[in-house]
Design a protein around this motif. Structure first.
Motif, PDB file in Angstrom:
ATOM      1  N   LEU A 225       0.863  -1.177   0.000  1.00  0.00           N
ATOM      2  CA  LEU A 225       0.000   0.000   0.000  1.00  0.00           C
ATOM      3  C   LEU A 225       0.900   1.227   0.000  1.00  0.00           C
ATOM      4  O   LEU A 225       1.764   1.367   0.879  1.00  0.00           O
ATOM      5  CB  LEU A 225      -0.924   0.005   1.217  1.00  0.00           C
ATOM      6  N   ASN A 227       1.200   5.530  -0.470  1.00  0.00           N
ATOM      7  CA  ASN A 227       0.418   6.758  -0.405  1.00  0.00           C
ATOM      8  C   ASN A 227       0.668   7.633  -1.631  1.00  0.00           C
ATOM      9  O   ASN A 227       1.456   7.288  -2.524  1.00  0.00           O
ATOM     10  CB  ASN A 227       0.704   7.522   0.895  1.00  0.00           C
ATOM     11  N   ARG A 235       2.835  -3.216   4.056  1.00  0.00           N
ATOM     12  CA  ARG A 235       3.181  -4.359   3.199  1.00  0.00           C
ATOM     13  C   ARG A 235       2.975  -5.623   4.023  1.00  0.00           C
ATOM     14  O   ARG A 235       2.977  -5.592   5.246  1.00  0.00           O
ATOM     15  CB  ARG A 235       4.613  -4.262   2.690  1.00  0.00           C
ATOM     16  N   ALA A 294      -5.976   3.338  -5.356  1.00  0.00           N
ATOM     17  CA  ALA A 294      -6.948   3.128  -4.282  1.00  0.00           C
ATOM     18  C   ALA A 294      -7.734   4.416  -4.121  1.00  0.00           C
ATOM     19  O   ALA A 294      -7.168   5.464  -3.838  1.00  0.00           O
ATOM     20  CB  ALA A 294      -6.239   2.763  -2.978  1.00  0.00           C
ATOM     21  N   VAL A 317      -2.523   0.445  -4.719  1.00  0.00           N
ATOM     22  CA  VAL A 317      -2.420  -0.925  -4.206  1.00  0.00           C
ATOM     23  C   VAL A 317      -1.621  -1.724  -5.233  1.00  0.00           C
ATOM     24  O   VAL A 317      -1.960  -1.738  -6.426  1.00  0.00           O
ATOM     25  CB  VAL A 317      -3.804  -1.556  -3.995  1.00  0.00           C
TER      26      VAL A 317
END
Length: 552
Positions: A225, A227, A235, A294, A317
């Motif tokens: 994941l 940002n 992770r 995401a 993602v």
């Protein structure tokens, strides 16, 4: 209440807290106002009493023959002008000279006088003939400092309460403002919580997090994941293993620049772009990566799942699949196809030669037919013997034989310079056959592509076991007579996806040398390019260390 969402529970709790806080604040302010009223009244009464006690007329009157006759009118005037309920001037033995109620004159004063008799002024709350009052007592001293009389000034508690009650509207406004602002803040916070938690109950949120944690650790694929700033925030263990991430790399936002990832892979993760089944190489793995944004609703209504805003991007993602074993199997399959093509070429060539032998016999030239067949058999057997004696690994020997036949079909002169391996067994058989097939197969294929269509195409493959600093090593050199590697491409020739064959777009170019480099690194060896070889073209040299003291 069990069916209430987390936001609703927090709202009720906050409102109850704010109500209790406002009530407590109101009570504290009320007590403070009351105390302030009493203190202010006591100070004012003390000032009035001290002023009266300091008046020479009072001292002169209390030492006269009829103190009450002189002092009672004086006290009445002061009570009216100073707005005090009583002003009592008395003798040291408590006998009153003045009083609001004239019938009390001459009687004993009700209250404390001991401190005043000692020459000290003081204030107190005491219940006298007029009821509870806030009073001050001050001694009247002569020139020698002796107490000649006492002065008491006071205000009834009822009058003090009126002053206190005058401050209550301000207290009410403060308490109401605190309650209103607290309620507004609670409503805004509740609205935010409803949007972020989708108005879920605490047990639902706990279940979501429990399933999230279980899913994160049970996935066999790597999960990242990231940002919007391109930083890794979460992770799972599989992703850490596939990428070789250090422990704790995802305990907080982490920049990919410090994780030692290959630049193409790090750039993909930082960019956040969408990727579908992209192949990327790490030091010892081939990864298939899918990446998608995401997104979440920009705003959510109070009802669950009702969205009123535009989608808002939270990050990306990324999933990782280990494709190393699949690529190894693909390489072995490609080797088998190479051998199959080679056998088909050999079968075709053998059919032509057999047809030649049959034709010579039909022409009644048996001696020439026998000589032709014998010479062809000797050449084929010599090639097989050379390959098998020089390359102890059967898969590698079969690959070289197949590449030799394939080159002959394509009109390329493939020269094998094979140094016999040591008899002690420290040869290529000690290395992983799949890795060797990947290295040799890709290098030879690249060389044949480089010389295809050129006049007098020539490729030399040299294999030998050498002494690498006192330790045995397996060396492979592939030299071609092609145009060589352009100077601007030499720094990137081993990068994933980079290819000098720009005329063949969309053909999956740019993976061969990357696979070779990865296989060499896995075996602990080195791969070098010499683009300025004496015979022209490019020369790739691979040196692989062999286990010291190992024997077949």
């Amino acid at each position: 209440m069990r069916k209430w969402s987390l936001a609703s529970r927090l709202l009720i709790g906050q409102l109850a807290f704010i109500l209790c806080l406002s009530a407590g604040l109101s009570w504290a302010l009320y007590v403070q106002a009351e105390q302030h009223s009493y203190e202010e009244t006591a100070d004012r009464m003390l000032s009035v009493a001290e002023t009266i006690a300091a008046d020479p007329f009072v001292l002169e009157s209390v030492t006269g023959e009829n103190p009450s006759a002189a002092l009672q009118p004086y006290a009445a005037e002061v009570m009216g002008s100073a707005h005090v309920d009583f002003l009592t001037i008395m003798a040291p033995d408590r006998t009153r000279f003045t009083h609001r109620n004239e019938s009390e004159i001459g009687r004993q004063y009700i209250g404390s006088v001991d401190q005043a008799l000692d020459g000290t002024s003081f204030t107190e709350v005491y219940t006298g003939t007029l009821g509870p009052s806030v009073r001050a007592m001050v001694p009247v001293l002569d020139s020698r400092g002796e107490v000649r009389a006492l002065v008491a000034a006071g205000l009834t508690v009822d009058r003090v309460a009126i002053a206190r009650d005058a401050e209550l509207p301000g207290l009410f406004i403060i308490a109401t403002a605190a309650l209103a602002w607290g309620t507004l803040a609670s409503l805004l916070l509740t609205r935010y919580l409803r949007r972020t938690t989708q108005d879920r109950r605490p047990d639902e949120l706990a279940g979501v997090f429990a399933f999230h944690d279980a899913a994160l650790h049970s996935l066999r694929e790597g999960l990242l994941l990231i940002n919007n700033d391109g930083e890794l925030v979460l992770r799972n263990d599989q992703a850490a293993e596939l990428l070789g991430l250090p422990d704790g790399a995802a305990e907080g936002p982490t920049d990919f620049r410090g994780l030692g990832l290959p630049e193409p892979l790090a750039e993909l993760l930082r960019s956040g772009r969408t990727a579908v089944d992209e192949f990327h190489f790490t030091k010892d793995r081939i990864l298939v990566i899918n990446q998608s944004p995401a997104v979440a609703a920009g705003a959510a209504g109070a009802g669950r799942g009702r969205k009123t805003g535009e989608p808002r991007r939270l990050g990306t993602v990324t999933t990782l699949r280990d494709h190393t074993e699949v690529e190894a199997l693909t390489g072995q399959l490609q080797s088998m196809r190479t051998l199959t093509d080679a056998l088909q070429a050999q079968a075709h060539e053998h059919a032509n030669r057999l047809h030649t032998v049959v034709s010579l016999i039909e022409l009644d030239r048996p001696a020439e037919a026998l000589e032709f067949a014998t010479r062809d058999l000797e050449q084929s057997q010599q090639l097989a013997d050379d390959v098998v004696s020089a390359v102890g690994e059967p898969a590698l020997a079969a690959l070289l034989a197949g590449k030799r036949a394939q080159a002959r079909e394509r009109g390329i002169d493939l020269e094998l310079v094979l140094q016999p391996e040591p008899e002690d067994g420290t040869g290529s058989a000690l290395l992983d056959s799949g890795e060797l097939v990947t290295i040799v197969g890709n290098l030879v294929d690249n060389a044949m592509d480089a010389v295809q269509g050129l006049p007098d195409p020539h490729i030399t493959v040299h294999l030998a076991v050498v002494d690498d600093g006192g330790r045995p090593g397996f060396r492979l050199c592939v030299q071609d007579s092609g145009p060589g590697v352009p100077a601007e491409a030499r720094q990137r020739i081993f990068e994933q996806g980079f290819s000098t064959k720009a005329s063949l777009p969309g053909t999956g170019r740019g993976f061969g040398l990357a696979l070779v480099n990865q296989a060499v690194l896995r075996l602990g060896g080195t791969l070098q390019l010499d683009p300025t070889a004496e015979s022209g073209g490019a020369r790739f040299t691979v040196l692989l260390p062999l286990p010291e003291g190992a024997h077949r």
